[in-house]
Design an enzyme around this catalytic site. Sequence first.
Site: not given
Ligand code: M6R
Length: 613
Positions: A491, A507, A608, A27, A2, A100-101, A74, A488, A484
């Site tokens: 997501e 396994h 984000k 956000r 948010c 927000n929260g 969000w 990527k 990672e």
């Molecule tokens: O702001 P942060 O690095 O603490 O965020 C952690 C995760 O939420 C963040 O890395 C998330 O997995 C990303 N969308 C990955 O691309």
Amino acid sequence: MCGIVGYIGQRDAVPLLLDGLSRLEYRGYDSAGIAVFDNGKLSIRKCVGRLTALEDQLQNDPVSGRPGIGHTRWATHGEPSQINSHPHTSDGGHIAVVHNGIIENYHELREALTADGFTFQSDTDTEVIPHLIARELKKGATSIEEAMRLALNQARGAYAIGVTVDTEPEAIYAARLGSPLIIGVGKNENFIASDVPAIINQVSQVIYLNDGEIAKLTQEGISITNLKGESVKPEIKEITIKAEAAEKAGFETFMLKEIHEQPRVLRGLLAKHVIDDKSVSMNDLGLSPDLFHILNRMIIVSCGTAYHAGMYGKLLLEHLTSIAVETDLASEFRYRDPKFGRDTLIIAVSQSGETADTLASIRMAKERGCKVLSICNVPGSSIARESDGVFFTEAGPEIGVASTKAYTAQLMAFALIGIFAARLREEMTQGEAEDLLQSLSAIPDAIHYVVDRKDEIKTIANKHHDGPSSLYLGRKFNFPTALEGALKNKEISYQHAEGYAAGEMKHGPIALINEYLPVICICTKTEDEVYEKMISNMKEVEARHGRIIAIATDGDEGVAGVAEDIIRVPEMRDEFSPLVNVVALQLLAYYAAQARGTDIDKPRNLAKSVTVE
Ligand code: M6R
């Protein structure tokens, strides 16, 4: 999660709120809304969908005025819908709130407020806040601040809120507890925002509101009190990032821009921390270097991409020093019973510096008397402020929801910390340190090399993007790279992807392999047996007709007969290859997402900054 913006001043609030929200949409982006004081009353416009939907609504049903507050959501409590969109109101629309929260005790508050005659319109937790404020005003609170204080003292959970009340249009109000909120300090005008980029083109100074503070903003000034009603002296800080840093600069997306920025970001970190190619300086860490002498153990905590950086940090720090290192997901760490004492350094990794679980882990560690070092990208963020020391990754605003430049900057941070600690503990010779630093200095150019070949990567992505799933395999330093790369891909392209340690394939996941499954194998040359083991794993995939895409060292023909497609990267030291290999995977995911037509900067369901657990 948010985004909040608010404005008080002489200008029409609406374009300022929309501009700020457009810069905060990363956000949260499932609905948006504004409340503006217009012709003696608060006018609300809100709707489900992206900010463009709100802009369309405003075209058809315009509003203008000042002050105003705005929100991009969000969803946590209540599905994305018009009725659940913020602002939420009370008292017949006289009080409007954006939030927000999460208000954790909203259920009991809602029951009590309903019993007192308040009617709820939405399914949100937020709606209790305007009603609580209204109830306190009815009960006799003598000011909005007092009503907010009394209201917020009843709420449990996390909040950043913006409040406007039509009986007092010469002010807006804000408060925070656990969710970020800043005040933009202008000339005869002031702003509130969730993050600096929202107001970066309007003001050059900000106040970071602290937990438990309530701010009253008028055109002329800002006053802050705490939840006990005591006045707090605001600390005004200059904004250090440039407005252009939050623009796309001609790139089609923020993510592509941020991928391209990686060489520059890493060069910046090297220039700041490496002295004459010989040693690493950590002068501004905020922690005494002596700590690295006495340490027995480190625990790295983080989430998502930052967790993968933590996995790499563990491998590298154990490789370079004699310190025992563990890594854990912050969301797990905070609820298990980890055994650690004062001889343990907690390292928290976070781009945003606001991730709720990482922040909670820091607080838990501090309660046990441990020192906390954070690797963080956002100065002034909660994590940066609550840590004893901070390594700032200085990657600039990362706006694409998928983390890219922050990740490679986190890996570079671990490399520099590792060399620094190993030298300090006399576990590495001067010559070894110089060799490592020389190899690190080649990383930005190596990333350039990969980025320059993005068209070849795009061709490969176009060929493989349409299946339901893909598998990413790597070993040792590149096991986190495989995780990672898979993250990527899922997501932003929404293709299911799984990262695995290649040695674990037999396994279980080997059962997935058939002639349709793209298997992305990170197989850059190493100085130990890992390379050959990886080739063997690839042969096992080939034998089952999997479609291998290899990330391989330039000139290495070992993978040529096995892989269907090869993405070439320059030769690098094994330890630092993840900083370059991951860039190939970022681009592979990027072009797969583009081919699949997703919204790359704002993928569905994500936000984000994950400020709720
Ligand atoms: O702001 P942060 O690095 O603490 O965020 C952690 C995760 O939420 C963040 O890395 C998330 O997995 C990303 N969308 C990955 O691309």
